[in-house]
Design a protein around this motif. Structure first.
Motif, mmCIF file in Angstrom:
data_model
loop_
_atom_site.group_PDB
_atom_site.id
_atom_site.type_symbol
_atom_site.label_atom_id
_atom_site.label_comp_id
_atom_site.label_asym_id
_atom_site.label_seq_id
_atom_site.Cartn_x
_atom_site.Cartn_y
_atom_site.Cartn_z
ATOM 1 N N GLY A 266 0.766 -1.233 0.000
ATOM 2 C CA GLY A 266 0.000 0.000 0.000
ATOM 3 C C GLY A 266 0.797 1.283 0.000
ATOM 4 O O GLY A 266 0.217 2.378 0.078
ATOM 5 N N GLU B 7 4.329 -4.540 7.088
ATOM 6 C CA GLU B 7 3.067 -5.272 6.925
ATOM 7 C C GLU B 7 2.206 -5.162 8.180
ATOM 8 O O GLU B 7 0.984 -4.954 8.100
ATOM 9 N N ARG C 283 5.783 3.514 16.475
ATOM 10 C CA ARG C 283 4.577 4.055 17.107
ATOM 11 C C ARG C 283 4.866 4.852 18.363
ATOM 12 O O ARG C 283 3.969 5.495 18.914
ATOM 13 N N GLN D 185 0.721 -1.625 8.530
ATOM 14 C CA GLN D 185 -0.359 -1.440 7.562
ATOM 15 C C GLN D 185 -1.600 -2.224 7.962
ATOM 16 O O GLN D 185 -2.723 -1.716 7.898
ATOM 17 N N ARG D 186 -1.404 -3.466 8.361
ATOM 18 C CA ARG D 186 -2.533 -4.330 8.723
ATOM 19 C C ARG D 186 -3.307 -3.752 9.904
ATOM 20 O O ARG D 186 -4.539 -3.789 9.939
ATOM 21 N N GLU D 187 -2.580 -3.217 10.887
ATOM 22 C CA GLU D 187 -3.219 -2.681 12.090
ATOM 23 C C GLU D 187 -3.598 -1.210 11.942
ATOM 24 O O GLU D 187 -4.115 -0.621 12.888
ATOM 25 N N GLN D 188 -3.308 -0.630 10.756
ATOM 26 C CA GLN D 188 -3.602 0.784 10.511
ATOM 27 C C GLN D 188 -3.039 1.651 11.633
ATOM 28 O O GLN D 188 -3.704 2.559 12.173
ATOM 29 N N ALA D 189 -1.804 1.370 11.990
ATOM 30 C CA ALA D 189 -1.173 2.035 13.127
ATOM 31 C C ALA D 189 -0.861 3.488 12.808
ATOM 32 O O ALA D 189 -0.432 3.831 11.701
ATOM 33 N N GLU D 190 -1.080 4.348 13.796
ATOM 34 C CA GLU D 190 -0.727 5.749 13.672
ATOM 35 C C GLU D 190 0.664 5.971 14.260
ATOM 36 O O GLU D 190 1.029 5.368 15.272
ATOM 37 N N THR E 225 8.297 -2.076 15.163
ATOM 38 C CA THR E 225 6.931 -1.535 15.177
ATOM 39 C C THR E 225 6.674 -0.712 16.442
ATOM 40 O O THR E 225 5.972 0.302 16.398
ATOM 41 N N ARG F 188 5.974 6.006 4.907
ATOM 42 C CA ARG F 188 4.662 5.757 5.515
ATOM 43 C C ARG F 188 4.311 6.984 6.341
ATOM 44 O O ARG F 188 4.996 7.319 7.305
#
Length: 387
Positions: free
Chosen positions: A40, A199, A343, A202-207, A339, A55
Motif C-alpha cells: 500500500g 506489513e 509508534r 499497515q494491517r493494524e492501521q497504526a498511527e 513496530t 509511511r
C-alpha cells in the motif's frame, strides 16, 4: 503489535532465492519495490536502485527511518586463466575458506553459466596430503565452469570475461525448530524483518507521530550503504542488520541484540536508550553488544554528512559472512521492536528542526547512581531506600 511470522519467513525465502551480490541487485530491487507497492505504499528509487518508501505519520519533519540492505557478498571474475577456469576477487569482506566448494552462477552479458569454486589442489587422489595443507585465500581458489572449456580462448568464446559477477548459492534450510541456515542471511533477514514490520503497521492501521521512511540500500557490503538515500526530513535512523554470535560477543540468536558501538564508534545515546526502554516496556527479549570489526548502513550515513541519530538493532547470526545461522525468534523480536519504535512518542521535540538553540536539548545522566550500602562491621549489604 502482532508480527505475522509466516509472512516474514515467506519473504525471507523469496529474497534468498534472488541473487544480489553488490553491483548486481536490479532483480531484488524489483521484488522489494513490488512488495512495498502491494502493501500500500508508493516507493521511490534512486538512480542506482536504493528504495525509499514513506509511511505517513502525524508530522513530516523529524521523520524516523528504518533501513536494511538488499545486497550480499559475492565475487567477480578477476582473470580468465589459461586452463579456462576463472580467478576471482571477493565482493565485500569474506574469507575464501567459505567460498571453497560453493556452487555459483556466473552472470555475463550473454546470459548465465553454472560452476563450482574449488581449491587449486582439489583432488586427494592426485595431490594426497597437499589438499589438506594448501593455504587459504582468494588466490588459492578458482571457478570451474560447467561448460566445455579447456583454455582461455574457449571461455572467452562463451562470453565469459573479466568483471562478470559471481553469485553463490544460499543452500537455505528452514527447520521446524525455528533455526534457519543459509548464506546471505546478512542482510536478507533484515529486509524480511523490515517488510514484516511494515506489513504489521499497515494491517493494524497504526498511527505514528512522524513519518517513517523504510529504506533499502544496495551497496552496504562495500561500505556505501545509506550514503545517498536519506532525505532532510529524517532525524533518526534505526539500522537492521546481523549481530555476531561468537566467543567474546554478547549477541544471541534469540531476542533482539542492540548494538552500543561498532568500529565506527558509539551509536546515538538517546536513540539506543529508547530502543532498550521499548524492549523493557514491551517484554521483548534483548541483549546489548559491541562490535569491533563491523560497520553498517549507520556508519555510511554519518560519514556522508547526514546529521541524524543512528542506532543498530540486530538479529544474532552464527558464522557471519560464512555459512550463517539464525533463529526465527530473533527475527520476530526485532520486528516487534521496530513496530514499537515506529509508534512510540516523539521525546526530543527539538529534533523536528535541523538546527535550533539549547532549549529542549537532551541530558545524559551525571549524578552518582544509587547503590546498596554495606555495613563495615558486619559485611552485610542493605538495599538503598531509594531503590
Amino acid at each position: 503489535m502482532p508480527i505475522d511470522q509466516g509472512y516474514l519467513l515467506a519473504q525471507l525465502k523469496a529474497l534468498l532465492a534472488i541473487d544480489s551480490p553488490t553491483g548486481y541487485t536490479d532483480q531484488v530491487v524489483r521484488h522489494c519495490y513490488r512488495e512495498i507497492e502491494r502493501l500500500g505504499l508508493t516507493p521511490e528509487l534512486t538512480r542506482r536502485g536504493a528504495i525509499r518508501a514513506v509511511r505517513q505519520g502525524a508530522r513530516r519533519k523529524g521523520a524516523r527511518a528504518v533501513i536494511a540492505h538488499l545486497d550480499t557478498l559475492g565475487a567477480q571474475v578477476k582473470l580468465v586463466k589459461d586452463n579456462g577456469r576463472l580467478e576471482l576477487v571477493p565482493i565485500g569482506h569474506w574469507s575464501a575458506r567459505f567460498a571453497e566448494g560453493g556452487r555459483v552462477t556466473i552472470y555475463t552479458e550473454r546470459g548465465s553459466f553454472r560452476g563450482s569454486v574449488l581449491p587449486l589442489k582439489a583432488s586427494g587422489h592426485t595431490f594426497n596430503d597437499e589438499v589438506d595443507t594448501a593455504p587459504v585465500g582468494w588466490q588459492h581458489v578458482e571457478l570451474r565452469i560447467d561448460a566445455l572449456t579447456h583454455s582461455r580462448e574457449d571461455t572467452l568464446a562463451l562470453g565469459i570475461d573479466v568483471g562478470d559477477f559471481v553469485a553463490f548459492d544460499t543452500n537455505a534450510e528452514f527447520l521446524e525448530n525455528g533455526f534457519i541456515s543459509s548464506r546471505h542471511l546478512d542482510d536478507k533477514a533484515g529486509v524480511a524483518i523490515a517488510l514484516a514490520s511494515l506489513e504489521a503497521l499497515q494491517r493494524e492501521q497504526a498511527e505514528t507521530p512522524v513519518d517513517v521512511h523504510f529504506l533499502f540500500t544496495i551497496a552496504e557490503e562495500v561500505g556505501v550503504g545509506a550514503a545517498a538515500v536519506i532525505t532532510q526530513e529524517v532525524a533518526a535512523m534505526v539500522t537492521i542488520d546481523n549481530g555476531t554470535t561468537a566467543p567474546g560477543q554478547n549477541s544471541s540468536e534469540f531476542g533482539a541484540t542492540i548494538a552500543m558501538a561498532d568500529q565506527s564508534g558509539p551509536f546515538d545515546y538517546h536513540l539506543t536508550k529508547k530502543l532498550v526502554d521499548l524492549c523493557r516496556a514491551n517484554d521483548i527479549a534483548f541483549q546489548k553488544d559491541v562490535f569491533r570489526y563491523y560497520r553498517s548502513d549507520s556508519a555510511s550515513a554519518i560519514e556522508a554528512g547526514h546529521d541524524v541519530r543512528t542506532a543498530l538493532v540486530t538479529f544474532g547470526i552464527d558464522a557471519s559472512h560464512g555459512y550463517e545461522r539464525i533463529h526465527a525468534h530473533a527475527l520476530v523480536s526485532v520486528a516487534r521492536l521496530v513496530t514499537a519504535y515506529a509508534r512510540s512518542p516523539l521525546e526530543i521535540a527539538r529534533d523536528l528542526k535541523e538546527v535550533s538553540n539549547i532549549k529542549g536539548f537532551p541530558r545524559q545522566p551525571l549524578a552518582e547512581a544509587d547503590q546498596p550500602t554495606v555495613n563495615i562491621d558486619t559485611g552485610t549489604q542493605t538495599a538503598d531506600p531509594g531503590n
